[in-house]
Structure formats: C-alpha cells, structure tokens
Design a protein around this motif. Structure first.
Motif, mmCIF file in Angstrom:
data_model
loop_
_atom_site.group_PDB
_atom_site.id
_atom_site.type_symbol
_atom_site.label_atom_id
_atom_site.label_comp_id
_atom_site.label_asym_id
_atom_site.label_seq_id
_atom_site.Cartn_x
_atom_site.Cartn_y
_atom_site.Cartn_z
ATOM 1 N N ILE A 118 -34.998 -23.055 -34.851
ATOM 2 C CA ILE A 118 -33.894 -23.461 -34.003
ATOM 3 C C ILE A 118 -34.489 -24.045 -32.730
ATOM 4 N N LEU A 119 -33.986 -25.184 -32.302
ATOM 5 C CA LEU A 119 -34.426 -25.786 -31.060
ATOM 6 C C LEU A 119 -33.397 -25.534 -29.975
ATOM 7 N N ASP A 120 -33.857 -25.288 -28.787
ATOM 8 C CA ASP A 120 -32.970 -25.249 -27.639
ATOM 9 C C ASP A 120 -33.692 -25.957 -26.507
ATOM 10 N N ALA A 121 -33.230 -27.142 -26.150
ATOM 11 C CA ALA A 121 -33.942 -27.956 -25.170
ATOM 12 C C ALA A 121 -34.061 -27.247 -23.832
ATOM 13 N N LYS A 122 -33.051 -26.469 -23.475
ATOM 14 C CA LYS A 122 -33.083 -25.799 -22.181
ATOM 15 C C LYS A 122 -34.190 -24.755 -22.125
ATOM 16 N N ALA A 123 -34.521 -24.159 -23.267
ATOM 17 C CA ALA A 123 -35.510 -23.101 -23.296
ATOM 18 C C ALA A 123 -36.932 -23.634 -23.428
ATOM 19 N N ASN A 124 -37.085 -24.924 -23.674
ATOM 20 C CA ASN A 124 -38.406 -25.521 -23.847
ATOM 21 C C ASN A 124 -38.827 -26.252 -22.583
ATOM 22 N N ASP A 125 -40.129 -26.308 -22.354
ATOM 23 C CA ASP A 125 -40.601 -26.889 -21.101
ATOM 24 C C ASP A 125 -41.517 -28.091 -21.325
ATOM 25 N N ASN A 126 -41.604 -28.598 -22.549
ATOM 26 C CA ASN A 126 -42.459 -29.762 -22.770
ATOM 27 C C ASN A 126 -41.693 -31.047 -22.460
ATOM 28 N N GLY A 160 -24.065 -18.724 -24.540
ATOM 29 C CA GLY A 160 -23.738 -18.707 -23.121
ATOM 30 C C GLY A 160 -23.108 -20.028 -22.703
ATOM 31 N N THR A 161 -23.608 -20.629 -21.645
ATOM 32 C CA THR A 161 -23.034 -21.879 -21.150
ATOM 33 C C THR A 161 -23.991 -23.053 -21.274
ATOM 34 N N ASP A 162 -25.086 -22.912 -22.051
ATOM 35 C CA ASP A 162 -26.126 -23.928 -21.993
ATOM 36 C C ASP A 162 -25.847 -25.163 -22.843
ATOM 37 N N LEU A 163 -24.740 -25.224 -23.582
ATOM 38 C CA LEU A 163 -24.416 -26.455 -24.299
ATOM 39 C C LEU A 163 -23.983 -27.546 -23.322
ATOM 40 N N ASN A 164 -23.024 -27.215 -22.436
ATOM 41 C CA ASN A 164 -22.663 -28.121 -21.335
ATOM 42 C C ASN A 164 -22.528 -29.568 -21.781
ATOM 43 N N LEU A 165 -21.665 -29.822 -22.744
ATOM 44 C CA LEU A 165 -21.477 -31.193 -23.215
ATOM 45 C C LEU A 165 -20.742 -32.039 -22.190
#
Length: 232
Positions: free
Chosen positions: A3-11, A86-91
């Motif tokens: 599963i990818l979550d862009a908010k949780a990645n720092d690259n 939580g709220t990290d989708l924020n479309l």
C-alpha cells in the motif's frame, strides 16, 4: 501486496519503489499516489500509515493470468477490504484518478456497490455501483451532501459477464471521465459536487448483493492521468 501513502513517504517522487508485478508503473509512482494495492493477501500489507482491514472472509489468490499477479474474490455481502485514513486523502476540489481491475461473474442484482470512498458521516462520497435497473452500466456517483444531489457518470458495458476489465474514473477540473481498458467511454461535468470532497474511508468490495466478484488491484492518485498513463 503493498500500500502506498504519499503523505507517509519522504522521497522526492512521492512513492517508494516497492511495488511488485510492475503494477504501479514509474509514471503513476510519480503522480502523487494515495494508494496502490496489487491484489494480494491483506496478510502481507506493508503500510506506513494505516493498513487495510479484511472484512468477512474474502479469498486471496495468486493467478498467473491476472494483470497484477494476484486477486481477491468475494462471495458474500460485506466481504472485502476497508482502509480508514484519517484526513490525509484531502481531495478537495482537485484532480484524481481511481483505477482498478474487476470481474463480476453473475447477474448483478440490486444496487451493488463495488468501490465506496466516503468521510465518517457519509457526506463526501465517491461511489461506484451497478443500479437495480440494469447490469449494463457501471455508475459513478460523486456527492458532497450525502447523495442528496449527485454528479453521475455511467460506463456502459456488460458488467457481470465474468470478464476482467480495467476501469478508470477521473476528475479533471470540473470534468469527470471514465475509461474501460484504456478507452474513454463517457464524460460529464461536475455540477452538484462542487464543494471540497474529503473522504476518510475506502472500501473495496464490501457492498450489498455480492456474488463471485474479483478484484485484481487498485490505484488512486491525486492527478488526472493522461490516456497514455492509464493505458500504461
């Protein structure tokens, strides 16, 4: 399964290069991904923010003929995967593309929901379903008021013929588009759901009247992908 979550990645490109079976291409990996699911068992979830939860008893299998190399089959009401984020989708009112592989092996009865993305109060909703009147159209509803009003886009196809197809729904500004196997089959304008859409729950499967439905991966990115990117 990853599963990818862009908010949780720092690259720098917003995603880790850890996807198996080439399901998430470098093009999509650089397009602000929210989630990428390869179709494999939820027991192998590696997620840096919030994992999927298995609901009911879906069957996970590896299959050489599947585009993603793995799939999930569901055969009862309420089975599938759920991810609460939580709220990290924020479309908001921004662009997005939702793509997945799916086959339905029997007559679709009732309002069968395949993908359901919503907030905790069921106000902001992206819903993919077949309605009770016909199984010859896959319906998107986009709503910011709990389905009191909706923007509707229908992909006309024989949904329940057991054929694995690649579906993509896209928001591009105030335009909604739908593709089947990389070919655009419909478009409409966003009129009713013009306010911010900020869902927190993603369901794959789970809906009513489910019989022998197969899902073989899903991607959700905060970008209106090009036709070439969808086909890739």
């Amino acid at each position: 399964l990853y599963i990818l979550d862009a908010k949780a990645n720092d690259n720098t490109n917003g995603s880790k290069q850890e996807i198996t079976n080439n399901y998430v291409s470098p093009v999509i990996a650089g397009s602000n991904p929210i989630i990428a699911w390869s179709g494999g068992s939820s027991a192998n979830v590696l997620d840096r923010s919030a994992p999927f939860t298995t609901l009911g008893a879906p069957v996970f299998s590896a299959q050489a003929g599947s585009p993603t190399g793995a799939w999930m089959a569901i055969d009862a009401n309420g089975e599938g995967l759920r991810r609460t984020v939580g709220t990290d989708l924020n479309l908001g009112t921004g662009n997005w593309t939702l793509s997945w592989w799916m086959s339905v092996a029997s007559e679709a009865a009732g309002n069968r929901i395949y993908i359901y993305i919503a907030d905790g109060t069921d106000t902001d909703i992206i819903r993919i379903h077949v309605n009770a009147a016909s199984s010859d159209g896959l319906v998107l509803w986009l709503s910011d008021d709990g389905l009191a009003t909706v923007d509707e886009l229908i992909a006309m196809t024989n949904v329940d013929d057991g054929v694995l197809r690649f579906y993509s729904y896209m928001r591009d500004g105030n335009t909604l588009r739908v593709y089947i196997n990389g070919i655009q089959v419909g478009t409409t304008s966003v009129v009713s759901a013009a306010a911010s859409i900020d869902p927190t729950i993603i369901d794959i499967g789970v809906g009513l009247n489910v019989t022998s439905d197969t899902f073989a991966g899903l991607t959700f990115v905060k970008t209106a992908l090009s036709v070439q990117q969808i086909q890739d």
